[in-house]
Design an enzyme around this catalytic site. Structure first.
Site, mmCIF file in Angstrom:
data_model
loop_
_atom_site.group_PDB
_atom_site.id
_atom_site.type_symbol
_atom_site.label_atom_id
_atom_site.label_comp_id
_atom_site.label_asym_id
_atom_site.label_seq_id
_atom_site.Cartn_x
_atom_site.Cartn_y
_atom_site.Cartn_z
ATOM 1 N N ASP A 30 0.792 -1.239 0.000
ATOM 2 C CA ASP A 30 0.000 0.000 0.000
ATOM 3 C C ASP A 30 0.826 1.293 0.000
ATOM 4 O O ASP A 30 0.532 2.224 0.759
ATOM 5 C CB ASP A 30 -0.929 0.025 1.226
ATOM 6 C CG ASP A 30 -1.941 -1.107 1.233
ATOM 7 O OD1 ASP A 30 -1.912 -1.943 0.328
ATOM 8 O OD2 ASP A 30 -2.760 -1.160 2.176
ATOM 9 N N ASP B 149 -4.553 -0.740 -1.780
ATOM 10 C CA ASP B 149 -5.844 -0.541 -1.133
ATOM 11 C C ASP B 149 -6.740 0.113 -2.194
ATOM 12 O O ASP B 149 -6.360 1.130 -2.794
ATOM 13 C CB ASP B 149 -5.647 0.392 0.076
ATOM 14 C CG ASP B 149 -6.583 0.073 1.225
ATOM 15 O OD1 ASP B 149 -7.027 -1.082 1.359
ATOM 16 O OD2 ASP B 149 -6.869 1.002 2.025
ATOM 17 N N HIS C 77 -10.627 0.870 -2.641
ATOM 18 C CA HIS C 77 -11.984 0.843 -2.093
ATOM 19 C C HIS C 77 -13.022 1.468 -3.026
ATOM 20 O O HIS C 77 -12.757 2.512 -3.632
ATOM 21 C CB HIS C 77 -12.035 1.652 -0.790
ATOM 22 C CG HIS C 77 -11.190 1.104 0.320
ATOM 23 N ND1 HIS C 77 -11.257 -0.197 0.753
ATOM 24 C CD2 HIS C 77 -10.264 1.710 1.123
ATOM 25 C CE1 HIS C 77 -10.414 -0.371 1.757
ATOM 26 N NE2 HIS C 77 -9.788 0.761 2.000
ATOM 27 N N HIS D 128 -10.353 7.148 1.965
ATOM 28 C CA HIS D 128 -8.996 6.999 1.410
ATOM 29 C C HIS D 128 -8.984 5.934 0.326
ATOM 30 O O HIS D 128 -9.809 5.019 0.331
ATOM 31 C CB HIS D 128 -8.002 6.618 2.521
ATOM 32 C CG HIS D 128 -8.277 5.253 3.090
ATOM 33 N ND1 HIS D 128 -9.225 5.041 4.062
ATOM 34 C CD2 HIS D 128 -7.769 4.037 2.790
ATOM 35 C CE1 HIS D 128 -9.276 3.753 4.357
ATOM 36 N NE2 HIS D 128 -8.412 3.112 3.595
ATOM 37 N N LYS E 206 -6.969 -4.874 -2.825
ATOM 38 C CA LYS E 206 -7.684 -5.348 -1.633
ATOM 39 C C LYS E 206 -8.644 -4.277 -1.155
ATOM 40 O O LYS E 206 -8.502 -3.104 -1.520
ATOM 41 C CB LYS E 206 -6.694 -5.748 -0.537
ATOM 42 C CG LYS E 206 -5.807 -4.615 -0.046
ATOM 43 C CD LYS E 206 -4.714 -5.164 0.839
ATOM 44 C CE LYS E 206 -3.913 -4.075 1.515
ATOM 45 N NZ LYS E 206 -4.661 -3.189 2.407
ATOM 46 N N CYS F 194 -1.687 -2.818 7.889
ATOM 47 C CA CYS F 194 -1.626 -3.688 6.711
ATOM 48 C C CYS F 194 -0.327 -4.482 6.624
ATOM 49 O O CYS F 194 -0.324 -5.636 6.203
ATOM 50 C CB CYS F 194 -1.881 -2.866 5.455
ATOM 51 S SG CYS F 194 -3.568 -2.204 5.461
HETATM 52 ZN ZN LIG Z 1 -8.295 1.071 3.398
#
Ligand SMILES: [Zn+2]
Length: 210
Positions: free
Chosen positions: A8, A46, A48, A81, A106, A151
């Site tokens: 990340d 990351d 989302h 984020h 992820k 993470c």
């Molecule tokens: Zn996150």
């Protein structure tokens, strides 16, 4: 066979980003020096959807860093984020991506968060990272990135539980330290699990480490 897993290293996690890890940008040159020493380099991202359940903004009346129950799992609420396709979700601009074999995303399911690069927080779904590394006959994984106490830690713990010899490159990571001492506690937890804690200099051969 050794693999480097970069966790990340994205704009939102470095200073100037929505969920900046203090001094998170300082790991980039360290990580860039490490990469040529590995046969396999993979990264996690990351990634989302805007309606992700880990965002405080999606829970009326809640604020960032509150703790809630998210569909049966404890969840810390974060500022918005790493929303898919936004600048914040992109990798840090000066991060060398030229040697990467694969990127594993992820946190794509709005109902569950995913700290580890291997599984979501409920260990319900795999990202494919473990199978990929096993298919490449990887025996040893080296973990670097952001953030040490979330993470990075959960990725390293899953790596060792999947049977990889697991090494944490401490000076190629930075932590959030939401509560003072969180990073030190995370390092202890990883050591206890059998993860070797090393400095980058052990791999690059430089005495300075960072
Ligand atoms: Zn996150």
């Amino acid at each position: 066979m050794n693999a480097l897993i970069l966790i990340d290293i994205q704009n939102d996690f470095i200073p100037g980003g929505a969920l900046a890890v203090p001094a998170g940008d300082l790991i980039v040159p360290v990580v860039n020096r490490l990469q040529p020493h590995f046969e396999i380099v993979v990264a996690t991202q990351d990634w989302h959807p805007a309606n992700h359940g880990s965002f405080a903004a999606n829970h009326p009346g809640r604020k960032p860093y509150d703790s809630i129950d998210l569909h049966g799992l404890p969840q810390i609420l974060w500022p918005v984020h790493c929303v898919q396709e936004t600048a914040g979700a992109r990798f840090a601009a000066n991060l060398d991506q030229s040697r990467w074999d694969r990127v594993f995303v992820k946190g794509t399911d709005p109902a569950i968060d995913s700290y580890s690069g291997f599984f979501d927080n409920g260990h319900r779904r795999s990202t494919g990272l473990g199978d990929y590394l096993k298919a490449q006959r990887v025996t040893d994984v080296y973990v670097a990135g952001l953030a040490t106490d979330y993470c990075v830690k959960f990725t390293a713990l899953d790596a060792i539980s999947l049977g990889f010899r697991t090494h944490l490159i401490e000076d190629a990571c930075r932590g959030v330290n939401l509560h003072a001492g969180d990073v030190a506690k995370a390092i202890e937890e990883m050591k206890t699990a059998g993860i070797e804690i090393i400095d980058a200099g052990k791999i690059t051969g430089s005495t300075a480490g960072a």
